[in-house]
Design a protein around this motif. Structure first.
Motif, PDB file in Angstrom:
ATOM      1  N   VAL A 239       0.832  -1.207   0.000  1.00  0.00           N
ATOM      2  CA  VAL A 239       0.000   0.000   0.000  1.00  0.00           C
ATOM      3  C   VAL A 239       0.869   1.259   0.000  1.00  0.00           C
ATOM      4  N   ILE A 240       1.941   1.228   0.821  1.00  0.00           N
ATOM      5  CA  ILE A 240       2.816   2.401   0.870  1.00  0.00           C
ATOM      6  C   ILE A 240       3.476   2.632  -0.494  1.00  0.00           C
ATOM      7  N   SER A 242       2.307   2.000  -3.266  1.00  0.00           N
ATOM      8  CA  SER A 242       1.355   2.523  -4.258  1.00  0.00           C
ATOM      9  C   SER A 242       1.287   4.039  -4.220  1.00  0.00           C
ATOM     10  N   MET A 243       1.783   4.661  -3.148  1.00  0.00           N
ATOM     11  CA  MET A 243       1.827   6.126  -3.090  1.00  0.00           C
ATOM     12  C   MET A 243       2.805   6.691  -4.099  1.00  0.00           C
ATOM     13  N   GLY A 250      -2.439  -2.640  -3.958  1.00  0.00           N
ATOM     14  CA  GLY A 250      -2.160  -1.525  -3.053  1.00  0.00           C
ATOM     15  C   GLY A 250      -2.778  -0.239  -3.569  1.00  0.00           C
ATOM     16  N   ASN A 251      -2.669  -0.044  -4.860  1.00  0.00           N
ATOM     17  CA  ASN A 251      -3.241   1.154  -5.481  1.00  0.00           C
ATOM     18  C   ASN A 251      -4.754   1.186  -5.322  1.00  0.00           C
ATOM     19  N   LEU A 254      -5.436   2.293  -1.828  1.00  0.00           N
ATOM     20  CA  LEU A 254      -5.138   3.715  -1.673  1.00  0.00           C
ATOM     21  C   LEU A 254      -6.240   4.578  -2.283  1.00  0.00           C
ATOM     22  N   ARG A 255      -6.668   4.226  -3.497  1.00  0.00           N
ATOM     23  CA  ARG A 255      -7.711   5.014  -4.168  1.00  0.00           C
ATOM     24  C   ARG A 255      -9.011   4.925  -3.406  1.00  0.00           C
ATOM     25  N   MET A 257      -9.364   4.479  -0.284  1.00  0.00           N
ATOM     26  CA  MET A 257      -9.236   5.314   0.907  1.00  0.00           C
ATOM     27  C   MET A 257      -9.528   6.765   0.565  1.00  0.00           C
ATOM     28  N   ALA A 265     -11.895  -0.837  -0.548  1.00  0.00           N
ATOM     29  CA  ALA A 265     -10.702  -0.965   0.292  1.00  0.00           C
ATOM     30  C   ALA A 265     -10.628  -2.354   0.895  1.00  0.00           C
TER      31      ALA A 265
END
Lengths: 340, 361
Positions: A239-240, A242-243, A250-251, A254-255, A257, A265
């Protein structure tokens, strides 16, 4: 070192009046990273090729065949129970969402690339750390830093150096996931019975022979535990990563969220969990069988054992049947495959 | 035992000091004659081996006997240079192994020296066959060749049916047979046995001793055998060195060690040892001249006869059948007399000189 102008030096609380300028000095790393972009290109290409290789293969194969492959692999390496768990987990993963499979494969490609590179870097460093106490002392605080420093701290310099995308994602993942492999490789080799090593020396083995014929085989269960930990940590970085524009599950998380979409999620998160279960069970199974299998060759069990047995059976049906009846080798193979 | 006179293993005033200041400590020992305690106090160093010199002839079984901590395991590891000496030299077949470079040392180890360990030290990830073939594998022999030789070695120790098993499937005694097979597989000239049978229970130990002695007699290997068990040393050894606190305090044949202990430490050790199968008539008999001088002329015609080489056990058997002394005879000539009293004292392990044993026959 300079005094701040508005505060005077106070011996009881010296820190507010002292400014060593560490933050601005450390910010220089960013400048250094930008200036050295070209130097990193060959490394970047190698990592990129690794990712593309994994991703290309995983995306090209239809899901059912991929599942079948992982199930057979788990059966061969770890036995039937793990094979069932792997099969169920992968099917559940596919059923989570119609669009999830390609995303999961992207994530898997990133994780496998990271782990592969971790092994390539980590094994030699771990061996070195086992052999040299001084190197071990030097590397310990570095490993502590890599494991505990928040990922966001090195996200920025890495992006400055490499740019956003999968390669940076793999690099930040390696920083976080590498330490346990090095630690456990070192530990595993240090734990090898010194009497056995001495015996090998007494019979004239050279250092390389001792390494490959004694130390590494005996350290394998511990090293595999390290690989297992590395895989788990790599998944937890998804997830990190994907930032910095790494695609995959992960992306999705993130999206989701960002849009407060709890459903998406959860789906993405569960996908990561299921991938983790699959990889964990397979690597743990390898660790255990390495110790417990012990008494038979790996090709005597699992699907390959079954296949070999079938071939012998078909080629010499009468001979195989008599052997089976008289309790010969064939029986061992067939019973092994049904256990294993 | 047939033995030529060239020593196969020769240790020349070997010293080993463990610790960071070993060299300084060594210097102080040589100049000021420091003892074990002083070395530990002043330099923080442990004295492992103190001025050990001995030589082992071809085909001889040389036992080094001592309690744990006496430095015997340290000493044996100098012979194949698993441990570097602080001072002194070891010669194998006339070659000083301190002068060998790493490659030559490894070649020497794999060709000439086989070693058996107290804790077996088998490789748990290898089958019996692969374990036994290890020294040959290290030497670069092909798979087929080395397995063939290893199978013969396994057959020699009666483990034929176990070659594809793993060490943890075998009992302790069987594991140590594998250890023995591994040591002899490469057909070395020298066997180093580091308390090989100490970890085994008594019955198995006896079996393996018998097996080893049969093998040693058949293969005529020069053997250095470490043990803390004097019975074992006496049973197996052609000669025995007794070690205490890193120092060799006596070297001799089993009979010498038992009958002429060098100091109170050795005599305490041998006190409990049965002399019945060790001591000969020649050692306890009174020479005919001194007997005659003491008792006057005598007629030995009715006396039972013994040979000088007869052991006490045999003399006791003879004495049961007569009230008279025994006459020790060689080539038809009486050379000495064994009285009942001398025999009993002999069995007790006390020599005639302490006793005035012949005072009243």
């Amino acid at each position: 070192m300079r005094m701040s102008e508005e505060t005077t030096f106070n011996i009881l609380n010296p820190f507010t009046s002292l400014d060593l300028g560490i933050a601005s000095w450390a910010d220089g790393i960013k400048g250094w990273a930008i200036a050295n972009r070209s130097a990193i290109q060959p490394l970047k290409r190698v990592i990129n090729d690794t990712i593309m290789g994994f991703e290309g293969v995983l995306q090209a194969i239809p899901p059912v065949i991929t599942i079948a492959f992982f199930v057979l692999l788990a059966w061969q390496l770890c036995g039937q129970r793990v094979a069932v768990i792997v099969g169920v987990s992968l099917i559940a993963l596919g059923l989570l969402d119609p669009t999830i499979w390609p995303l999961a494969m992207t994530t898997l490609a990133i994780v496998l690339s990271s782990v592969l590179i971790c092994i390539v870097i980590g094994l030699p460093i771990g061996i070195l750390a086992a052999k040299s106490d001084r190197f071990h002392t030097i590397i310990r605080p570095i490993l502590d830093t890599m494991q505990t420093i928040p990922a966001f701290v090195y996200l920025v310099p890495v992006v400055m150096l490499v740019g956003i995308g999968n390669v940076s994602g793999v690099i930040v993942t390696i920083v976080f996931a590498l330490p346990p492999l090095i630690r456990l490789t070192s530990l595993g080799i240090r734990q090898v019975d010194s009497n056995v090593v001495e015996a090998a020396r007494a019979f004239g083995a050279n250092p390389l022979q001792i390494m490959f014929k004694v130390e590494l085989p005996l350290a394998t269960p511990t090293i595999m535990a390290g690989v297992n930990q590395t895989i788990m940590l790599a998944l937890s970085m998804v997830v990190i990563a994907s930032m910095i524009a790494v695609k995959g599950l992960g992306n999705e998380v993130l999206r989701a969220m960002g849009r407060l979409d709890a459903g998406k999620a959860i789906v993405g998160g569960l996908g990561i969990v299921l991938l983790a279960i699959v990889l964990d069970r397979i690597t743990q199974g390898v660790t255990q069988t390495g110790r417990e299998r012990g008494y038979r060759h790996w090709w005597q069990g699992g699907p390959i054992g079954l296949l070999l047995w079938a071939i012998t059976f078909l080629r010499r049906p009468s001979a195989a049947a008599t052997e089976a009846a008289s309790g010969g080798d064939t029986v061992q193979i067939s019973s092994a495959s049904s256990e294993g | 035992m047939t033995a030529s006179n060239d020593p196969v293993i020769e240790c020349r005033s070997l010293w080993k000091v463990f610790g960071e200041q070993a060299d300084a400590a060594m210097k102080a020992i040589q100049q000021d004659g420091l003892g074990k305690e002083e070395v530990l106090e002043q330099f923080g160093c442990v004295l492992g081996v103190r001025d050990a010199s001995f030589s082992v002839r071809k085909g001889e079984i040389f036992c080094i006997m001592g309690l744990s901590g006496s430095g015997k395991s340290t000493l044996i590891r100098h012979v194949n240079r698993l441990i570097e000496p602080t001072a002194g030299d070891v010669l194998i077949e006339g070659v000083s192994i301190g002068d060998l470079d790493n490659r030559a040392l490894r070649t020497m180890r794999s060709l000439k020296i086989g070693m058996v360990f107290q804790n077996m030290a088998l490789m748990p990830h290898r089958t019996v066959l692969e374990n036994v073939a290890f020294a040959l594998e290290v030497r670069g022999m092909t798979r087929a060749e080395r397995f063939e030789i290893a199978e013969q070695a396994i057959a020699t120790v009666d483990l034929g049916g176990w070659k594809n098993h793993y060490p943890d499937q075998l009992s302790g005694g069987m594991q140590q047979r594998v250890g023995l097979a591994r040591a002899i597989a490469a057909d070395p000239h020298i066997l180093l046995m580091d308390e090989p049978f100490s970890a085994l229970d008594p019955l198995i130990r006896k079996q393996l001793q018998t097996l080893f002695m049969a093998l040693a007699a058949q293969m005529n290997k020069t053997t250095l055998f470490i043990t803390h068990d004097l019975d074992e040393a006496i049973r197996i050894g052609d000669r025995i060195a007794v070690m205490k606190d890193g120092e060799i305090i006596q070297i001799g044949t089993p009979e010498q060690i038992v009958t002429e202990p060098a100091d109170s430490y050795v005599s305490d050790f041998v006190a409990g040892i049965s002399k019945l199968h060790l001591v000969t008539a020649a050692r306890i008999m009174e020479p005919i001249e001194s007997f005659e001088a003491r008792t006057g002329p005598f007629d030995a015609n009715g006396w039972l006869r013994a040979a000088p080489g007869d052991l006490l056990n045999r003399l006791a058997d003879l004495s049961i059948d007569t009230d008279l002394p025994l006459a020790v005879e060689t080539d038809g000539k009486v050379i000495g007399v064994v009285t009942k009293k001398a025999l009993i004292r002999g069995i007790q392990g006390r020599s005639r000189e302490d006793e005035g044993a012949y005072a009243n026959v």
